[in-house]
Design an enzyme around this catalytic site. Structure first.
Site, PDB file in Angstrom:
ATOM      1  N   CYS A  85       0.795  -1.230   0.000  1.00 34.34           N
ATOM      2  CA  CYS A  85       0.000   0.000   0.000  1.00 34.34           C
ATOM      3  C   CYS A  85       0.827   1.280   0.000  1.00 34.34           C
ATOM      4  CB  CYS A  85      -0.926   0.025   1.207  1.00 34.34           C
ATOM      5  SG  CYS A  85      -2.029  -1.401   1.344  1.00 34.34           S
ATOM      6  N   HIS A 139      -1.045   6.771   2.195  1.00 34.47           N
ATOM      7  CA  HIS A 139      -0.995   5.746   3.231  1.00 34.47           C
ATOM      8  C   HIS A 139      -0.669   6.417   4.548  1.00 34.47           C
ATOM      9  CE1 HIS A 139       0.433   2.318   5.614  1.00 34.47           C
ATOM     10  NE2 HIS A 139      -0.294   1.586   4.822  1.00 34.47           N
TER      11      HIS A 139
END
Length: 498
Positions: A85, A139
């Site tokens: 991610c 993120h």
């Protein structure tokens, strides 16, 4: 000091309930800027692989994501530059490729590593767009301050926004504070649940409600918008309202065809599904039984359908407000995922299922849809959106705009022949026919190789690296891969400094 103040502001915003959305500053009444440029609704979904109806999966229930594909462009071969991610999002939102020293883990932050470059939302903001971030876009890993100067409002995420359980027996496991998130390895919650609750019982539904309110506010603003929405599901834990689990019969699921059907693959290519093993219903080590695997596949599908339903609510609101007539909709996963492929769960490998992910563009007033088999990379999204909205592409951007594909104007577009991805020591090149990986240590020594023919062996069951028959192919791919690594690492770092 700057981050401390920002964190305090974020804490104040998060400490309220959903009904306190009023704390977000209201849009200005300034109507001086006419809205001549298209809006952008940018939806990024955690851990979403090409398990969708528009990617020819007949089992999945994804009618709303498929709605985006109708009248849009489905990229069948879109590749993430890093199958985790954090680094993937850093790359997408800066237009920069990850390297051995840049965007290397989930703790990577744009503001710390490349603060001199314009992020994608900041580019839009500087060009007169009103920019909003809801949910997980950058993120966060315990905060949402990365890339904050690219947004017209403080990035918003519900609190708690992750590790939320709603079944009565599981509610004690719900994570109650981002300040403790670093200790998540000790969190004993289960990997999945299906309580009888409404959609907005979980953060995914709350994000949808907030975004609908934002669309209503933005409608009144005579200014184009860039609205980014980050949905976490189907990220673990696979928690979704029971109605979405009930869309499936677990008997329809099976283990991946390459669950244990492969040979000659280096040990370095595998992991022990470590992300899954932090949950209390999964053994810390050793084998996971078949029943558990099938329940996990079922729960993954349920979470995809849950998020799909939220996407449908956003599309409905766009149409209700008439915003669909001037809004580009992008939906994507941040990387691929392994649903027992090669005996593993989650992402973080160099296999094709981990680096390939869905990417769909929908344009206003487009009536026909089509699928593109040409290779594109996630690093290309930045320049593509900039070009589609008439914005100048910064010099630092390493991707290539594929706007001509979307606009059916291929005269000046030279299609990509290769894509690149990396994680740890693993450097991967993907061509129309092959996927090839070298594991290279810090001294530049290649110590493992992996080669698959995707036409003959799409499940990557037989590693061809080292075979005499494929020596020439391997050498050519190795040369292209290492040439690209050198090019990326030697690229000047002083471009477009602010």
């Amino acid at each position: 000091m700057k981050y401390s103040i920002l964190l305090f502001i974020v804490f104040l915003m998060f400490s309220g309930k959903y009904s306190e959305f009023q704390t977000i500053k209201k849009l200005s009444d300034d109507k001086s800027e006419s809205q001549t440029k298209p809006n952008v609704l940018f939806i990024i979904v955690d851990d979403l692989r090409t398990e969708l109806g528009c990617y020819d999966n007949k089992k999945i229930v994804s009618p709303n994501i498929d709605r985006i594909a109708k009248g849009g462009v489905v990229f069948k071969r879109a590749y993430s530059q890093f199958p985790v991610c954090g680094p993937s999002r850093c790359s997408i939102l800066t237009g920069l490729r990850p390297t051995r020293t840049r965007f290397t883990s989930n703790r990577s932050m744009v503001d710390k590593e490349v603060p001199q470059y314009l992020t994608l939302p900041k580019l839009f903001k500087q060009n007169g767009y009103y920019t909003i971030s809801n949910g997980k876009v950058f993120h966060d890993h315990g905060n949402i301050i990365d890339g904050m100067d690219g947004w017209s409002e403080i990035p918003w995420e519900p609190h708690p926004g992750f590790w939320v359980w709603k079944a009565p027996e599981n509610q004690k496991y719900t994570y109650e504070g981002y300040q403790y998130r670093k200790e998540y390895q000790n969190n004993p919650g289960p990997s999945r649940e299906a309580p009888q609750v409404e959609d907005d019982a979980y953060p995914t539904g709350v994000i949808t409600n907030k975004t609908i309110q934002d669309l209503q506010r933005l409608k009144k603003k005579d200014k184009p918008f860039f609205l980014a929405v980050g949905y976490r599901k189907p990220h673990l834990p696979h928690n979704a309202p029971k109605r979405y689990w009930d869309l499936y019969n677990q008997k329809q699921f099976k283990l991946a065809d390459n669950f244990n059907n492969f040979k000659n693959i280096p040990e370095k290519a595998f992991h022990n599904s470590r992300e899954l093993r932090v949950y209390n219903d999964i053994p810390d080590t050793g084998e996971i039984n078949k029943k558990t695997w099938l329940e996990l596949i079922h729960s993954y599908y349920a979470c995809v359908s849950y998020t799909d339903a939220q996407v449908g609510k956003l599309l409905d609101e766009l149409e209700k407000l008439g915003l669909n007539k001037n809004t580009i909709v992008v939906l994507m996963g941040d990387h691929g995922y392994q649903l027992t492929d090669h005996g593993m769960w989650s992402k973080g490998t160099n296999f094709h299922q981990a680096v390939r992910a869905p990417l769909i563009f929908s344009m206003p007033r487009r009536k026909s849809d089509y699928q593109i088999n040409s290779i594109v990379e996630f690093v290309d999204i930045y320049p593509t959106l900039a070009e589609m909205c008439g914005l100048s592409i910064p010099n630092h951007v390493q991707g290539k705009s594929f706007a001509p594909i979307i606009n059916n104007s291929l005269v000046d577009y030279k299609q990509k022949k290769v894509a690149f991805s990396r994680i740890g020591d693993g450097e991967t090149i993907i061509t129309e026919k092959y996927i090839y990986t070298e594991w290279i240590n810090e001294k530049g020594f290649t110590y493992e190789r992996m080669l698959f023919n995707l036409e003959d062996d799409p499940l990557e069951t037989n590693n061809l690296a080292g075979l005499k028959k494929y020596k020439k192919t391997e050498n050519n791919l190795s040369e292209m891969l290492n040439k690209k690594i050198i090019e990326i690492n030697n690229r000047p770092q002083n471009l477009d400094k602010e």
